[in-house]
Design a protein around this motif. Structure first.
Motif, PDB file in Angstrom:
ATOM      1  N   ASN A  67     -68.719 -34.512  -7.640  1.00 55.09           N
ATOM      2  CA  ASN A  67     -67.991 -35.616  -8.362  1.00 55.09           C
ATOM      3  C   ASN A  67     -67.192 -34.860  -9.052  1.00 55.09           C
ATOM      4  N   PHE A  68     -68.442 -33.652  -9.750  1.00 58.50           N
ATOM      5  CA  PHE A  68     -67.240 -32.989 -11.110  1.00 58.50           C
ATOM      6  C   PHE A  68     -67.203 -31.519 -10.846  1.00 58.50           C
ATOM      7  N   SER A  69     -67.891 -31.386  -9.479  1.00 54.96           N
ATOM      8  CA  SER A  69     -67.959 -29.776  -8.710  1.00 54.96           C
ATOM      9  C   SER A  69     -68.836 -28.868 -10.071  1.00 54.96           C
ATOM     10  N   MET A  70     -67.807 -27.453  -9.847  1.00 52.66           N
ATOM     11  CA  MET A  70     -68.159 -26.461 -11.364  1.00 52.66           C
ATOM     12  C   MET A  70     -66.992 -25.442 -11.451  1.00 52.66           C
ATOM     13  N   PRO A  71     -67.636 -24.911 -12.343  1.00 54.04           N
ATOM     14  CA  PRO A  71     -66.915 -23.359 -12.593  1.00 54.04           C
ATOM     15  C   PRO A  71     -66.725 -22.985 -11.429  1.00 54.04           C
ATOM     16  N   SER A  72     -67.659 -21.932 -11.251  1.00 52.72           N
ATOM     17  CA  SER A  72     -67.652 -21.166 -10.322  1.00 52.72           C
ATOM     18  C   SER A  72     -66.981 -21.483  -8.926  1.00 52.72           C
ATOM     19  N   LYS A  73     -67.436 -22.727  -8.398  1.00 53.92           N
ATOM     20  CA  LYS A  73     -66.576 -23.333  -7.317  1.00 53.92           C
ATOM     21  C   LYS A  73     -65.442 -23.483  -7.426  1.00 53.92           C
ATOM     22  N   ILE A  74     -64.629 -23.681  -8.718  1.00 56.41           N
ATOM     23  CA  ILE A  74     -63.255 -23.594  -8.579  1.00 56.41           C
ATOM     24  C   ILE A  74     -62.620 -22.107  -9.280  1.00 56.41           C
ATOM     25  N   THR A 251     -59.027 -35.359   1.178  1.00 54.11           N
ATOM     26  CA  THR A 251     -60.074 -33.915   1.450  1.00 54.11           C
ATOM     27  C   THR A 251     -61.320 -33.725   0.871  1.00 54.11           C
ATOM     28  N   PHE A 252     -61.220 -34.891  -0.254  1.00 54.76           N
ATOM     29  CA  PHE A 252     -62.723 -34.810  -1.514  1.00 54.76           C
ATOM     30  C   PHE A 252     -62.916 -33.130  -2.142  1.00 54.76           C
ATOM     31  N   ASN A 253     -61.621 -32.768  -1.571  1.00 51.43           N
ATOM     32  CA  ASN A 253     -61.957 -31.370  -2.146  1.00 51.43           C
ATOM     33  C   ASN A 253     -62.208 -30.913  -4.078  1.00 51.43           C
ATOM     34  N   THR A 254     -63.344 -31.588  -4.411  1.00 52.93           N
ATOM     35  CA  THR A 254     -63.288 -31.604  -5.873  1.00 52.93           C
ATOM     36  C   THR A 254     -63.038 -30.233  -6.934  1.00 52.93           C
ATOM     37  N   ALA A 255     -63.184 -29.080  -6.495  1.00 46.96           N
ATOM     38  CA  ALA A 255     -62.657 -28.005  -6.843  1.00 46.96           C
ATOM     39  C   ALA A 255     -60.746 -27.509  -6.244  1.00 46.96           C
ATOM     40  N   GLY A 256     -60.493 -27.850  -6.126  1.00 49.24           N
ATOM     41  CA  GLY A 256     -59.600 -27.763  -5.556  1.00 49.24           C
ATOM     42  C   GLY A 256     -58.486 -28.596  -6.400  1.00 49.24           C
ATOM     43  N   VAL A 257     -58.436 -29.920  -6.736  1.00 45.61           N
ATOM     44  CA  VAL A 257     -58.023 -30.763  -7.843  1.00 45.61           C
ATOM     45  C   VAL A 257     -58.150 -30.138  -9.226  1.00 45.61           C
ATOM     46  N   TYR A 258     -59.155 -29.701  -9.593  1.00 44.05           N
ATOM     47  CA  TYR A 258     -59.585 -28.605 -11.239  1.00 44.05           C
ATOM     48  C   TYR A 258     -58.840 -27.374 -10.935  1.00 44.05           C
ATOM     49  N   ALA A 259     -58.682 -26.560  -9.868  1.00 44.31           N
ATOM     50  CA  ALA A 259     -57.945 -25.737  -9.737  1.00 44.31           C
ATOM     51  C   ALA A 259     -56.796 -25.324  -9.544  1.00 44.31           C
ATOM     52  N   ALA A 260     -56.304 -26.589  -9.176  1.00 44.91           N
ATOM     53  CA  ALA A 260     -54.638 -26.969  -9.470  1.00 44.91           C
ATOM     54  C   ALA A 260     -54.827 -27.474 -11.322  1.00 44.91           C
TER      55      ALA A 260
END
Length: 292
Positions: A67-74, A251-260
């Protein structure tokens, strides 16, 4: 003693006073620099602390990574977009597409807001007639107009520009209107005494006096323009940062949401920096407060 000769006892205090003023000015400048460095260091430390805690909590399963991802993945997602592009094309193309829609909507909204604000601020009868209608339109949640614009203008940039325009118009309008109403009446009276027409009073007295009010609205209105473009792209588009958010969510890509969101924040900060620079150049005569 000749009256033209000034004793040393009278010169010394003047020189000392001048030196004290110079020393105080240098002290204030050093204090301002130290404060600016301290503020920047505190900002960096706060950011590092938040990102560090976020990373630690994610890796130790204190918060849900899904749900929250992490900074490294972002960061990995942003890096992948920069180096390899997105599914819709290069990342720069997506940024430019959103920025183009936001800029065009912002420019049109600012022009309309300034013109209507100044006109209604100058013509009381027109303001009294249109006032209730403007209040009704302002009370409508303008984000809900985005689907209507999508139906009217399709999936192209026009629907996103329209969403940006309606979000930008009202804050600029109300500031320009208030600025026109707050003009010093003595200035207007003096201009009329000197024979200035209504047109010259508006162009040479009212608009310059309202400029600071208008610039205040420009800072928040560009953010609204970005929101309008992003919401429109989120609902339906072929390119743009909003589409990246929509597809990442799908696509449930939380890191992608935060990256955008990170990319969008960088764009917004860059635009804010340009606006602040332009404002300082235009209002160089105004005293500045403490550095922020």
């Amino acid at each position: 003693m000749s009256p033209d000769v000034i004793p040393d006892a009278q010169v010394a205090p003047t020189t000392t006073e001048s030196g004290n003023k110079t020393n105080r000015a240098h002290s204030r400048a050093r204090a301002a620099r130290r404060r600016k460095i301290a503020v920047m260091a505190a900002r960096v430390l706060l950011l590092v602390a938040v990102l560090g805690l976020w990373e630690v909590f994610s890796r130790t399963k204190v918060i849900d990574v899904f749900n929250f991802s992490m900074p490294s993945k972002i960061w990995d997602q942003v890096y992948a977009w920069v180096m390899h592009g997105t599914a819709q094309g290069p990342l720069g193309e997506q940024i430019w597409y959103t920025l183009y829609e936001a800029l065009l909507g912002w420019i049109l909204g600012v022009i309309a807001g300034v013109v209507f604000g100044i006109v209604l601020g100058r013509i009381t009868f027109l303001a009294d007639v249109l006032g209730p209608y403007i209040k009704v339109l302002n009370s409508i949640p303008r984000i809900v107009l985005a689907p209507i614009f999508m139906i009217w203008f399709g999936l192209g940039p026009a629907s996103k520009v329209a969403s940006a325009v309606v979000l930008v118009f009202f804050p600029v309008f109300f500031n320009a209107f208030q600025g026109a109403r707050e003009v010093d009446r003595n200035l207007v009276a003096n201009a009329r005494i000197l024979g200035a027409s209504n047109r010259r009073v508006t162009l040479q007295v009212v608009i310059p006096s309202a400029t600071s009010w208008i610039f205040t609205s420009l800072h928040i209105s560009f953010g609204f323009a970005l929101i309008g473009a992003i919401v429109g792209e989120y609902l339906g588009a072929t390119k743009g940062i909003g589409l990246l958010i929509s597809q990442s969510q799908g696509t449930f890509n939380t890191a992608g949401v935060y990256a955008a969101m990170v990319v969008l924040a960088v764009v917004a900060l860059a635009a804010e920096g340009l606006l602040t620079f332009a404002e300082r150049r235009i209002f160089r005569w105004k005293p500045t407060g403490s550095d922020s």
